[in-house]
Motif scaffolding. Sequence first.
Motif, PDB file in Angstrom:
ATOM      1  N   HIS A  79      40.363  40.114  40.094  1.00  0.00           N
ATOM      2  CA  HIS A  79      40.175  38.724  40.474  1.00  0.00           C
ATOM      3  C   HIS A  79      41.058  37.784  39.662  1.00  0.00           C
ATOM      4  CE1 HIS A  79      36.477  40.953  41.344  1.00  0.00           C
ATOM      5  NE2 HIS A  79      36.278  40.113  42.332  1.00  0.00           N
ATOM      6  N   ILE A 109      36.814  40.298  49.065  1.00  0.00           N
ATOM      7  CA  ILE A 109      35.746  40.368  48.070  1.00  0.00           C
ATOM      8  C   ILE A 109      34.385  40.244  48.744  1.00  0.00           C
ATOM      9  CG2 ILE A 109      34.752  39.221  46.045  1.00  0.00           C
ATOM     10  CD1 ILE A 109      37.622  38.346  45.313  1.00  0.00           C
ATOM     11  N   CYS A 253      27.424  41.944  42.794  1.00  0.00           N
ATOM     12  CA  CYS A 253      28.415  41.771  43.869  1.00  0.00           C
ATOM     13  C   CYS A 253      28.205  40.447  44.589  1.00  0.00           C
ATOM     14  CB  CYS A 253      28.313  42.902  44.882  1.00  0.00           C
ATOM     15  SG  CYS A 253      28.423  44.567  44.199  1.00  0.00           S
ATOM     16  N   ASP A 256      30.058  37.512  43.049  1.00  0.00           N
ATOM     17  CA  ASP A 256      31.480  37.481  43.402  1.00  0.00           C
ATOM     18  C   ASP A 256      31.663  36.938  44.815  1.00  0.00           C
ATOM     19  OD1 ASP A 256      32.392  38.454  40.988  1.00  0.00           O
ATOM     20  OD2 ASP A 256      32.290  40.546  41.617  1.00  0.00           O
ATOM     21  N   SER A 351      33.537  38.886  35.942  1.00  0.00           N
ATOM     22  CA  SER A 351      34.851  39.174  36.494  1.00  0.00           C
ATOM     23  C   SER A 351      35.804  38.019  36.329  1.00  0.00           C
ATOM     24  CB  SER A 351      34.738  39.529  37.972  1.00  0.00           C
ATOM     25  OG  SER A 351      34.249  38.439  38.707  1.00  0.00           O
TER      26      SER A 351
END
Length: 415
Positions: A79, A109, A253, A256, A351
């Motif tokens: 990222h 993503i 997840c 993100d 991230s």
Amino acid sequence: MPPHFQLDEDNDIIHDAEAFSLATESAYQAAYSPLRLYLRQLVVDKVKRENPKLAAIQHRYRSPGLDRLFMFSGMLGNHSFFMIALPFLHTFGMGAFARGLTFVVLWSIYFSGFVKDYISAPRPASPPVVQITRSPAHTLEYGFPSTHTTYAVATIVYISHFMLNVWHISTVWVGLMWICGVTIVVGRIYCGLHSFIDVVGGIVIGIIEALCFVFFFDRMDALMLSTAGPLYSIAIFYFAMSSIPRSLDPCPCCIDSFCATSVTLGLSIGYWIHARLPFLWHTGQSDAISWDLSLTLTQNALRCLITIVLVVAWKVGSKPFIVSMVKYLVPDYLSQVSSEECSDDSSAKDSDSDCKQDCYVAPTASNIKNRRYGSYALMVSHENLARIPIYSGIPITMCVVSPLLFYMFGLMPSS
């Protein structure tokens, strides 16, 4: 408890990936649909069968040189790399192509995260596999599909289309780009972060997504820049966020996905605003930040510096204020879940230098019925909801504030 990390004698990360799951099989049976259970079991069984093969590959081929190569290739597909690289495409006036590529990367993503939460399959277990990474928090995510593979393949397919069919660039350069992409994909297996099925899933999703953008993005772009464009963008964003599957484990997840789709929302609105400020159209294009070859090297450097400083300043400076405003204005949805079912244990998955807290909600019958379990706590936390305006503001800053400063400081093209 969430898994903790250990290092072996070579300072490689090891932990049992299966320990990531905090829920029992009976909880999966109660919360997931028959189709979801079937697909999850298929992938889980496949990953278990592939574990010895992955360990054997590492045992045979691993070396310090390859460790450095594949860790570096992994950084090219993360990222942070795209967050740094993509703004320059917009700053240098690439307009529709830059928007399309940004959408390809960011929706990769989302789509990979969507499937990860839906399937809920762990990564390869370590040991026997050794996980080689500079970002150990990635191992807190589910494994199928590989997100690195998804947006590496999607990005390369999309750029290849332009290189071959629009710009007519030599196939040599296209081949070199594909070599870089293959290195990223192979590195996910070599580093023990994904199994073969994870990578195959990422390849399939990446190709399908890229082809959809190749054939349909022009029409989507026209809608987003139309008078009602922001309404379309907000509707797509709301539908995407509300459709994210709840996973029984607190897999980050979904965070993100919130960040990525928030950027796409801001990018659409930012260009919509830019298209309605005609004094910024020095090259006659309403849908691109003005740039041409008349700008000097110093002017280009200043434009890049202004963009990066503004983006970083917005992301860092806006966060405390926006988080406090969200806490003041938005109800605490987590309070709807009984306090005994929500622990304060947290583990980080960062991230993009943003904290990601884990709050696991036990999958009781009431929580399953109301879809308030596992990743629900991550999705509705004040910190996560604050990411929507924070990340939406990044491209708006780039598309509106940066060009205004270019205009004020004489950094626009002469034409």
